[in-house]
Design a protein around this motif. Structure first.
Motif, mmCIF file in Angstrom:
data_model
loop_
_atom_site.group_PDB
_atom_site.id
_atom_site.type_symbol
_atom_site.label_atom_id
_atom_site.label_comp_id
_atom_site.label_asym_id
_atom_site.label_seq_id
_atom_site.Cartn_x
_atom_site.Cartn_y
_atom_site.Cartn_z
ATOM 1 N N HIS A 99 22.587 17.566 -43.788
ATOM 2 C CA HIS A 99 22.154 16.251 -43.325
ATOM 3 C C HIS A 99 22.790 15.996 -41.955
ATOM 4 C CE1 HIS A 99 20.186 15.459 -47.050
ATOM 5 N NE2 HIS A 99 21.296 15.393 -47.770
ATOM 6 N N THR A 100 22.204 16.599 -40.937
ATOM 7 C CA THR A 100 22.806 16.593 -39.600
ATOM 8 C C THR A 100 22.971 15.184 -39.043
ATOM 9 O OG1 THR A 100 21.834 18.763 -39.156
ATOM 10 C CG2 THR A 100 22.625 17.504 -37.265
ATOM 11 N N GLN A 101 21.961 14.338 -39.190
ATOM 12 C CA GLN A 101 22.072 12.975 -38.668
ATOM 13 C C GLN A 101 23.184 12.205 -39.369
ATOM 14 O OE1 GLN A 101 20.577 11.642 -35.951
ATOM 15 N NE2 GLN A 101 19.899 13.773 -35.700
ATOM 16 N N MET A 102 23.344 12.441 -40.648
ATOM 17 C CA MET A 102 24.441 11.818 -41.381
ATOM 18 C C MET A 102 25.781 12.275 -40.811
ATOM 19 S SD MET A 102 25.635 9.958 -43.925
ATOM 20 C CE MET A 102 24.310 9.730 -45.116
ATOM 21 N N VAL A 103 25.891 13.570 -40.573
ATOM 22 C CA VAL A 103 27.125 14.125 -40.010
ATOM 23 C C VAL A 103 27.452 13.462 -38.675
ATOM 24 C CG1 VAL A 103 28.165 16.207 -39.021
ATOM 25 C CG2 VAL A 103 26.896 16.347 -41.183
ATOM 26 N N LEU A 104 26.462 13.366 -37.810
ATOM 27 C CA LEU A 104 26.681 12.800 -36.477
ATOM 28 C C LEU A 104 27.069 11.328 -36.546
ATOM 29 C CD1 LEU A 104 23.719 14.483 -34.556
ATOM 30 C CD2 LEU A 104 26.145 15.125 -34.504
ATOM 31 N N ARG A 105 26.442 10.581 -37.458
ATOM 32 C CA ARG A 105 26.768 9.158 -37.566
ATOM 33 C C ARG A 105 28.171 8.950 -38.114
ATOM 34 N NH1 ARG A 105 22.481 5.656 -37.255
ATOM 35 N NH2 ARG A 105 24.127 4.080 -37.058
ATOM 36 N N LEU A 106 28.576 9.794 -39.048
ATOM 37 C CA LEU A 106 29.918 9.670 -39.609
ATOM 38 C C LEU A 106 30.992 9.923 -38.555
ATOM 39 C CD1 LEU A 106 29.531 11.402 -43.111
ATOM 40 C CD2 LEU A 106 29.741 8.962 -42.637
ATOM 41 N N ILE A 107 30.800 10.960 -37.747
ATOM 42 C CA ILE A 107 31.830 11.237 -36.737
ATOM 43 C C ILE A 107 31.737 10.272 -35.560
ATOM 44 C CG2 ILE A 107 32.052 13.653 -37.382
ATOM 45 C CD1 ILE A 107 30.437 14.382 -34.916
ATOM 46 N N ASP A 108 30.592 9.624 -35.386
ATOM 47 C CA ASP A 108 30.521 8.565 -34.383
ATOM 48 C C ASP A 108 31.413 7.398 -34.783
ATOM 49 O OD1 ASP A 108 28.853 9.817 -32.615
ATOM 50 O OD2 ASP A 108 27.009 8.871 -33.344
ATOM 51 N N VAL A 109 31.472 7.142 -36.094
ATOM 52 C CA VAL A 109 32.316 6.053 -36.593
ATOM 53 C C VAL A 109 33.785 6.447 -36.560
ATOM 54 C CG1 VAL A 109 32.843 4.602 -38.597
ATOM 55 C CG2 VAL A 109 30.464 5.153 -38.043
ATOM 56 N N ASP A 110 34.079 7.689 -36.933
ATOM 57 C CA ASP A 110 35.470 8.142 -36.970
ATOM 58 C C ASP A 110 35.530 9.607 -36.540
ATOM 59 O OD1 ASP A 110 38.096 8.784 -37.441
ATOM 60 O OD2 ASP A 110 38.141 8.086 -39.512
ATOM 61 N N ARG A 111 35.903 9.830 -35.280
ATOM 62 C CA ARG A 111 35.934 11.192 -34.739
ATOM 63 C C ARG A 111 36.964 12.077 -35.423
ATOM 64 N NH1 ARG A 111 36.559 10.434 -28.440
ATOM 65 N NH2 ARG A 111 38.006 8.837 -29.184
ATOM 66 N N ASN A 112 37.991 11.464 -36.007
ATOM 67 C CA ASN A 112 39.045 12.245 -36.664
ATOM 68 C C ASN A 112 38.559 12.972 -37.904
ATOM 69 O OD1 ASN A 112 41.735 11.749 -35.238
ATOM 70 N ND2 ASN A 112 40.974 9.666 -35.464
ATOM 71 N N LEU A 113 37.375 12.632 -38.366
ATOM 72 C CA LEU A 113 36.855 13.279 -39.571
ATOM 73 C C LEU A 113 36.615 14.776 -39.375
ATOM 74 C CD1 LEU A 113 34.304 10.624 -40.908
ATOM 75 C CD2 LEU A 113 36.655 11.046 -41.661
ATOM 76 N N VAL A 114 36.446 15.222 -38.129
ATOM 77 C CA VAL A 114 36.231 16.665 -37.903
ATOM 78 C C VAL A 114 37.460 17.474 -38.276
ATOM 79 C CG1 VAL A 114 34.549 16.226 -36.069
ATOM 80 C CG2 VAL A 114 36.956 16.593 -35.475
ATOM 81 N N ARG A 115 38.606 16.800 -38.424
ATOM 82 C CA ARG A 115 39.858 17.495 -38.736
ATOM 83 C C ARG A 115 40.298 17.328 -40.184
ATOM 84 N NH1 ARG A 115 43.780 16.066 -33.568
ATOM 85 N NH2 ARG A 115 42.895 17.574 -32.104
ATOM 86 N N VAL A 116 39.533 16.587 -40.966
ATOM 87 C CA VAL A 116 39.939 16.348 -42.352
ATOM 88 C C VAL A 116 39.893 17.649 -43.142
ATOM 89 C CG1 VAL A 116 39.352 15.183 -44.511
ATOM 90 C CG2 VAL A 116 39.207 13.946 -42.353
ATOM 91 N N GLN A 117 41.013 17.988 -43.762
ATOM 92 C CA GLN A 117 41.083 19.221 -44.540
ATOM 93 C C GLN A 117 40.519 19.010 -45.942
ATOM 94 O OE1 GLN A 117 45.169 20.603 -44.454
ATOM 95 N NE2 GLN A 117 44.785 21.764 -42.594
ATOM 96 N N GLY A 118 39.703 19.954 -46.355
ATOM 97 C CA GLY A 118 39.178 19.925 -47.710
ATOM 98 C C GLY A 118 39.718 21.090 -48.504
ATOM 99 N N ARG A 119 38.940 21.571 -49.408
ATOM 100 C CA ARG A 119 39.339 22.692 -50.268
ATOM 101 C C ARG A 119 39.785 23.893 -49.428
ATOM 102 N NH1 ARG A 119 35.727 23.995 -55.503
ATOM 103 N NH2 ARG A 119 36.840 25.808 -56.352
ATOM 104 N N GLU A 120 40.924 24.454 -49.798
ATOM 105 C CA GLU A 120 41.526 25.608 -49.105
ATOM 106 C C GLU A 120 41.825 25.295 -47.641
ATOM 107 O OE1 GLU A 120 39.029 28.991 -49.728
ATOM 108 O OE2 GLU A 120 39.214 28.917 -51.914
ATOM 109 N N GLY A 121 41.974 24.013 -47.325
ATOM 110 C CA GLY A 121 42.332 23.623 -45.967
ATOM 111 C C GLY A 121 41.197 23.692 -44.968
ATOM 112 N N VAL A 122 39.977 23.889 -45.446
ATOM 113 C CA VAL A 122 38.822 24.024 -44.557
ATOM 114 C C VAL A 122 38.419 22.657 -44.015
ATOM 115 C CG1 VAL A 122 36.398 24.703 -44.406
ATOM 116 C CG2 VAL A 122 38.007 26.083 -45.739
ATOM 117 N N THR A 123 38.344 22.538 -42.703
ATOM 118 C CA THR A 123 37.899 21.308 -42.059
ATOM 119 C C THR A 123 36.406 21.420 -41.751
ATOM 120 O OG1 THR A 123 38.252 22.064 -39.794
ATOM 121 C CG2 THR A 123 40.166 21.111 -40.944
#
Length: 395
Positions: A344-368
């Motif tokens: 969901h590319t548009q969703m991805v872009l809108r989320l990081i428009d709201v909070d750019r720090n989300l590109v660094r959020v670590q998930g499972r196994e530390g994958v951002t």
């Protein structure tokens, strides 16, 4: 600071500022403190209060050690002119939550101050939505305190909030059917207090007559359970004429909404991207999103919306509860991870428009998210994420 809190006039204020230019900033650094504005509001020193709020606007919403803002103190001490000057400066002060979540509108409703209620609603109509820690709106509080006239003011002023215009019907219904933490609607309270006039008004407004409170009782049940002399036959007759039933007589279909778990209904709203349904649930339980946030690993409504691609719903949830954007579900993924997995590319872009720090959020196994797009080879998103990451590192 003690000297500043005991100020009597503007000249004394500036005398202290000349001695210490940072004196007001020192107050502002402390989260709970009696500021000079608290003292001026309590005593009704309007001129000094206006000068302080001009110099340091943040003082107007700062709670003291007892949990009260300057506006609350002005109300408690009957300083009406100070109250009016404060809301002329910032109408949103009507919505400032104090101790136990009580706002100035709640306070005026409890006191039955008709003049201030009309003034508050005229400058800040949305304040009628605010609830206390007990989930009470100003309408609940008015009825609980037998302030019938206050209730009437709240339901007629301003017309754009509680009115009969077709465009206002959804909002009108939501307000009049709202439940507090005990599950009590306005009709439950009016029935229990034998407020005949209010019951008649609510029935004329076509409120829900068979809602169940936390004890599983309908308004009619409350009337029938009252074995004292205060039991009002007129209210019972009005309720029955309107189609009111005892809880044990409710058909399964009529009671199905109450039986459906709130979390299931919230999940359905997120899957459908239904913002109106979200707010209906919030009206039923003002702490709904907070309760979800207390669970360390959980699929939030933002996870669901991100996975389904419902952008408007996701952005509304993110505005109401920003912490959901970083919360991991039981599989170790945040909402942005799920949006990426579902492409969901548009969703991805809108989320990081709201909070750019989300590109660094670590998930499972530390994958951002940055790691994920690099692995998938999505060049467009990779360039976007790298640009965002670079801007963050340049701060």
């Amino acid at each position: 600071m003690e000297a500043a809190a005991q100020l009597r006039d503007t000249n004394a204020l500036y005398s202290l500022i000349r001695k210490d230019p940072y004196i007001l900033d020192n107050f502002d650094r402390i989260p709970f403190i009696e500021t000079p504005l608290h003292a001026a509001a309590r005593s009704g020193n309007v001129e000094l209060a206006m000068e302080i709020i001009r110099l340091k606007p943040s003082f107007a919403k700062k709670p003291n050690q007892d949990g009260f803002s300057p506006m609350h103190l002005a109300l408690q001490n009957g300083q009406t002119q100070t109250v009016l000057q404060l809301i002329d400066t910032d109408p949103e002060l009507v919505r400032v939550r104090g101790r136990e979540g009580i706002t100035p509108l709640h306070h005026a409703s409890e006191d039955g101050d008709l003049y201030l209620l009309e003034k508050f609603l005229s400058v800040c109509p949305k304040s009628l939505e605010d609830v206390t820690n007990k989930g009470d709106t100003a309408l609940h509080i008015a009825l609980k305190n037998d302030k019938v006239e206050a209730f009437q003011v709240l339901t007629r002023c301003p017309p754009s909030v509680i009115g009969l215009k077709e465009a206002d019907q959804c909002y009108n219904k939501r307000i009049l059917n709202s439940k507090n933490r005990d599950g009590s609607t306005l009709l439950h309270i009016a029935t229990s207090k034998n407020q005949v006039q209010i019951v008649r008004c609510l029935l004329n407004c076509k409120v829900e007559i068979n809602s169940l409170n936390s004890d599983g009782l309908t308004p009619l049940d409350i009337t029938l359970l009252d074995q004292t002399q205060s039991r009002n036959q007129e209210i019972e007759d009005m309720l029955r004429s309107a189609g009111a039933l005892e809880a044990t007589s409710l058909p399964i279909k009529a009671n199905s909404t109450n039986l459906l778990r709130t979390d299931q209904r919230l999940n359905e709203a997120a899957q459908a991207g239904n913002v109106d349904a979200l707010y209906e649930l919030i009206w039923e339980d003002a702490y709904l999103l907070d309760q979800i946030d207390q669970v360390p690993f959980v699929d939030t409504p933002l996870h669901t919306a991100a996975s389904m691609g419902h952008i408007n719903f996701a952005l509304e949830i993110m505005r109401l509860k920003p912490s959901f954007a970083r919360k991991q579900n039981q599989y170790g993924f945040c909402p942005l991870h799920l949006a990426l997995q579902k492409t969901h590319t548009q969703m991805v872009l809108r989320l990081i428009d709201v909070d750019r720090n989300l590109v660094r959020v670590q998930g499972r196994e530390g994958v951002t998210p940055l790691h994920y797009v690099a692995e998938k080879g999505n060049v467009d998103l990779l360039c976007k994420f790298l640009a965002v990451a670079q801007s963050l590192s340049c701060r």
